[in-house]
Design an enzyme around this catalytic site. Structure first.
Site, PDB file in Angstrom:
ATOM      1  N   HIS A 362      -1.799   1.676 -10.651  1.00 34.64           N
ATOM      2  CA  HIS A 362      -2.130   2.231  -9.342  1.00 34.64           C
ATOM      3  C   HIS A 362      -3.601   2.634  -9.280  1.00 34.64           C
ATOM      4  CE1 HIS A 362      -1.551   5.069  -5.843  1.00 34.64           C
ATOM      5  NE2 HIS A 362      -1.013   3.958  -5.426  1.00 34.64           N
ATOM      6  N   ARG A 469      -0.747   2.786   2.182  1.00 39.43           N
ATOM      7  CA  ARG A 469       0.011   3.423   1.105  1.00 39.43           C
ATOM      8  C   ARG A 469       0.172   4.910   1.410  1.00 39.43           C
ATOM      9  NH1 ARG A 469      -3.967   0.168  -1.592  1.00 39.43           N
ATOM     10  NH2 ARG A 469      -3.040  -1.658  -2.608  1.00 39.43           N
ATOM     11  N   ARG A 505       3.749   1.793   4.912  1.00 39.93           N
ATOM     12  CA  ARG A 505       4.850   1.719   3.954  1.00 39.93           C
ATOM     13  C   ARG A 505       5.395   3.125   3.721  1.00 39.93           C
ATOM     14  NH1 ARG A 505       3.394  -0.691  -1.799  1.00 39.93           N
ATOM     15  NH2 ARG A 505       2.344   1.317  -2.038  1.00 39.93           N
ATOM     16  N   GLU A 603       9.555  -7.767  -3.126  1.00 38.87           N
ATOM     17  CA  GLU A 603       8.852  -7.535  -4.392  1.00 38.87           C
ATOM     18  C   GLU A 603       9.762  -7.568  -5.608  1.00 38.87           C
ATOM     19  OE1 GLU A 603       6.866  -3.743  -4.093  1.00 38.87           O
ATOM     20  OE2 GLU A 603       8.447  -2.940  -2.809  1.00 38.87           O
ATOM     21  N   ASN A 626       2.233  -7.970  -6.642  1.00 47.85           N
ATOM     22  CA  ASN A 626       2.055  -7.266  -7.921  1.00 47.85           C
ATOM     23  C   ASN A 626       3.396  -7.038  -8.600  1.00 47.85           C
ATOM     24  OD1 ASN A 626      -0.510  -7.151  -6.897  1.00 47.85           O
ATOM     25  ND2 ASN A 626      -0.522  -4.962  -6.544  1.00 47.85           N
ATOM     26  N   ASP A 627       4.296  -6.373  -7.876  1.00 51.12           N
ATOM     27  CA  ASP A 627       5.612  -6.111  -8.457  1.00 51.12           C
ATOM     28  C   ASP A 627       6.441  -7.378  -8.575  1.00 51.12           C
ATOM     29  OD1 ASP A 627       5.823  -3.455  -9.283  1.00 51.12           O
ATOM     30  OD2 ASP A 627       6.060  -2.738  -7.237  1.00 51.12           O
ATOM     31  N   ARG A 637       3.459  -4.461 -15.838  1.00 53.23           N
ATOM     32  CA  ARG A 637       2.060  -4.705 -15.490  1.00 53.23           C
ATOM     33  C   ARG A 637       1.108  -3.645 -16.013  1.00 53.23           C
ATOM     34  NH1 ARG A 637       1.108  -2.380 -10.000  1.00 53.23           N
ATOM     35  NH2 ARG A 637       3.044  -1.545  -9.169  1.00 53.23           N
ATOM     36  N   CYS A 674       0.769  -8.834   0.881  1.00 50.94           N
ATOM     37  CA  CYS A 674      -0.077  -7.637   0.806  1.00 50.94           C
ATOM     38  C   CYS A 674      -0.370  -7.246  -0.633  1.00 50.94           C
ATOM     39  CB  CYS A 674       0.565  -6.465   1.541  1.00 50.94           C
ATOM     40  SG  CYS A 674       2.147  -5.929   0.847  1.00 50.94           S
TER      41      CYS A 674
END
Length: 756
Positions: A362, A469, A505, A603, A626-627, A637, A674
């Site tokens: 993050h 976020r 989100r 995701e 990413n996920d 990750r 995204c």
């Protein structure tokens, strides 16, 4: 045997430097196995040879001077075969290579095992004996075990460049520390070490001039800790027996001015600051206790460590010095959180480097959003040694450089200037559409979370927000923000982008995103309680957040709500029910807002294969690459040990992306990306070829992606996509895409692709 192994590992890990650690290793292994020789040969990659770096039993003068080629002698054979070689008479083996300088003439029995780390041979651990005999299975197993246990120490020496540097006493040579790129770019600045308030091991060495002031700080801290211990002892009387209560008396005796504190004061008088002096004294006592054979005495190491943390906590909390941030500041730390970034003056932050984490943590994502060159997972960086020193951050290749030569510094100053020039040249694209040469358009949006993202995004011509976020305002507080506080925050995001949409989100905590006031303790947080799972279990948090979003959107009508970590249709429907309930509530309160579009993030693999069913129930889909990459490839990750396996160009990832867009469009629903792939010009072009409607990325990447889109045509992109979809290797795909885009004239935009 386990006890012996433990003691060897502890002693080696506590060695003051790498040569001492190797000497200790050789001596302790020889003694433990009862052999006559133990030697350590380490691979010097620059010379492609195994160098004798430590030995007990061979001639001391040979250390650091004798070496073997990578395929030379029995040592070379162990390295080539990557397995133990156990010989009764080494002299009889055809690969035996006699080294007269070592004095190994009398030793016949030979056992060598490779020192492996992440699949690489770092060196060879060898034991030898005069008698002609094969070492038995238990001896071989012990040497293999000790090699595996100590490989991290040797890997540290190899990766940091400290090993050969220390032995040759070249302390001022340029040293390169390898990590991972967290955010692209380069920076030159002065390192400032951030360390946890009660983590003794992270405290750096600092010199002080006012010794008496430091002693005064220590005395004040000790007074408070002694009172703290007395208070604990008083409370303990109600629940502990006399024997357990005696522990507090032990603590107080250790805190007596003639005990541990006297040693700390002595260190301060040598010129060390109080925190550093405390660390040195505590480390020395902990080391001594851990080396003791008596289990009871060994456990006392924990008591000393606990006392040290308590004193440090008082030194830090009451007397913490104001950190002075230089004009070009490189933040260093084991972990640096997003809130820590917020606490320092942004205009002085030149770069970031951490010893933990990965490029998809993050913090790294936030750093990319802020456009700060970042290197993460730089495990071998000597934080305490580099505090206050000038560093070069190479965010393109994931490297940190210390003691740079004037020539090297000039090179990086040129790179920094080139980057600024390139970005300045892209500014002219701000108001132009993201449209291919043959007229195909795609919507380019931004990912936001910080207030500073807003101006940067608008300056680069963003067409709305594809991902806001909302957890970041939660993370920088010490409590849940109220509905009104959230409303004001969200309105500040919605207003500047109107009439473009802002996709918010809902709270996405868990995994690597923690709230200090709402701790989630799990062995495997990425497969645990996170995202929508948390908020559906706490509808009181979810509904307050949605109400705040709805109220904030009044008069703008540009809100979209997105649900994270959806794994089933049921979760989406339950969340929609709560959103509808919140909407009815605010309508009844007189807030005039339309029901906003609601979408889900794709995701996890489950949602990929339910994309059509989800598209039938929601208004839009957005892929979080990413996920999705993490879960498809079973790669944490944030884990540097497997970071090489994290590859967004893996065929499974590309085919999953194609499946999602096809399923969504069959239901007539828009779909976007995204995740980080959207901000990488190379992968963004492949995603565009798949037919995605929008890309949302960090503002710092938007103009790069727009420039790439405007220099290609869809025919070229579709051919490229079809070619890579037929390939079965992610590394090959990535290289092939880079090659084709370079041929198409996009090399300047994609040359630093891996750090984008």
């Amino acid at each position: 045997m386990l006890d012996t192994l433990r003691r060897i590992v502890q002693e080696v890990n506590n060695a003051p430097d790498i040569p001492s650690a190797l000497d200790l290793m050789a001596k302790r292994v020889r003694d433990a196995m009862g052999t006559e020789v133990c030697s350590i040969y380490l691979r010097n990659n620059s010379e492609e040879r195994y160098v004798l770096m430590a030995s007990e039993g061979l001639k001391r003068e040979a250390i650091g001077r004798v070496s073997l080629g990578l395929s030379e002698g029995l040592v070379g054979q162990v390295g080539l075969r990557e397995e133990p070689i156990n010989l009764e008479d080494a002299f009889a083996h055809p690969k035996f290579h006699y080294l007269a300088e070592t004095g190994e003439d009398p030793f016949h029995a030979f056992l060598g095992v490779p020192v492996m780390h992440h699949g690489d041979v770092l060196g060879i651990l060898v034991v030898q004996q005069r008698d002609a005999r094969r070492f038995d299975q238990s001896e071989e197993a012990f040497l293999v075990t000790i090699s595996a246990q100590l490989s991290a120490v040797i890997a540290h020496a190899h990766a940091s460049g400290a090993l050969f540097e220390q032995l040759d006493a070249h302390e001022n040579l340029p040293t390169i520390y390898d990590g991972q790129s967290g955010a692209s770019g380069a920076a030159i600045g002065q390192a400032v070490l951030l360390f946890p308030e009660t983590d003794l091991s992270s405290v750096p060495d600092r010199e002080v001039e006012d010794v008496n002031a430091e002693i005064g700080l220590l005395d004040e801290a000790l007074v408070r800790v002694r009172q703290e211990i007395r208070d604990l002892a008083e409370r303990a009387k109600k629940s502990l027996g006399a024997e357990e209560q005696a522990l507090f008396d032990v603590y107080l005796r250790m805190l007596d001015r003639h005990a541990l504190p006297a040693e700390v004061v002595a260190k301060i008088r040598e010129g060390h600051w109080a925190q550093g002096a405390l660390r040195m004294v505590v480390d020395a006592h902990v080391h001594n206790f851990e080396m003791m054979d008596d289990p009871y005495l060994r456990e006392r190491a924990a008591d000393v460590r606990d006392l040290g943390r308590r004193v440090l906590g008082q030194l830090q909390s009451r007397n913490r010095r104001q950190i002075e941030f230089p004009d070009a500041c490189i933040l260093m730390g084991e972990d640096i959180s997003a809130p820590m970034l917020m606490e320092m003056p942004q205009e002085r932050l030149a770069g970031i480097v951490t010893t933990r984490g990965s490029r998809n943590s993050h913090m790294a994502i936030v750093a990319r959003a802020m456009g700060i060159p970042t290197v993460v997972g730089c495990q071998n960086l000597p934080l305490k040694k580099l505090d206050g020193k000038e560093l070069i951050i190479d965010g393109f290749r994931g490297r940190v450089i210390a003691n740079a030569t004037a020539e090297l510094k000039d090179q990086f100053e040129d790179i920094i200037a080139e980057e600024k020039h390139l970005l300045a040249g892209l500014e002219k694209l701000r108001d132009l559409p993201a449209q291919t040469e043959d007229g195909q358009r795609i919507c380019l949006q931004v990912n936001t979370g910080l207030m500073t993202d807003i101006n940067r995004s608008i300056e680069r011509g963003a067409e709305g927000v594809g991902l806001y976020r909302t957890e970041i305002p939660f993370m920088v507080r010490d409590r849940f923000p109220s509905e009104e506080e959230q409303r004001l925050i969200y309105r500040e995001q919605l207003a500047p982008f109107a009439p473009h949409s802002v996709t918010m989100r809902t709270l996405d905590i868990g995994g690597d995103k923690a709230l200090s006031y709402f701790p989630i303790e799990e062995e495997n947080p990425f497969l645990g309680w996170r995202g929508i799972r948390v908020t559906l279990d706490h509808p009181e948090i979810f509904i307050v957040q949605v109400r705040a979003m709805l109220k904030a959107s009044e008069g703008f009508d540009n809100l979209r709500i997105m649900l994270p970590m959806i794994t089933s249709v049921f979760e989406a429907e339950e969340a929609q029910h709560l959103i509808h309930r919140a909407w009815l509530e605010v309508r009844e309160e007189g807030v005039d807002v339309a029901m906003p579009p609601v979408g889900v993030m794709i995701e996890v693999p489950a949602s990929v294969y339910q994309a059509r069913a989800l598209a039938q129930r929601v208004d839009f889909l957005s892929v979080g690459t990413n996920d999705l990459t993490q879960y498809l490839l079973a790669v944490d990750r944030n884990n540097r040990q497997v970071s090489d396996l994290y590859n967004s160009f893996h065929p499974a990832v590309l085919h999953a992306l194609l499946h999602v867009v096809e399923q969504a469009h069959e239901e007539g629903k828009p779909v976007s990306v995204c995740g980080e792939m959207a901000g990488d010009p190379a992968s963004a072009l492949l995603i565009m070829a798949m037919g995605y409607d929008a890309l949302s990325m960090n503002a710092s990447n938007l103009l790069r992606v727009k420039a790439a889109v405007r220099q290609v045509n869809m025919g070229f992109l579709r051919r490229l996509l079809n070619e890579v979809l037929a390939m079965d290797n992610g590394e090959v795909i990535a290289s092939y895409v880079d090659l084709q885009l370079t041929k198409a004239g996009l090399g300047e935009l994609t040359r630093h692709r891996k750090s984008g």
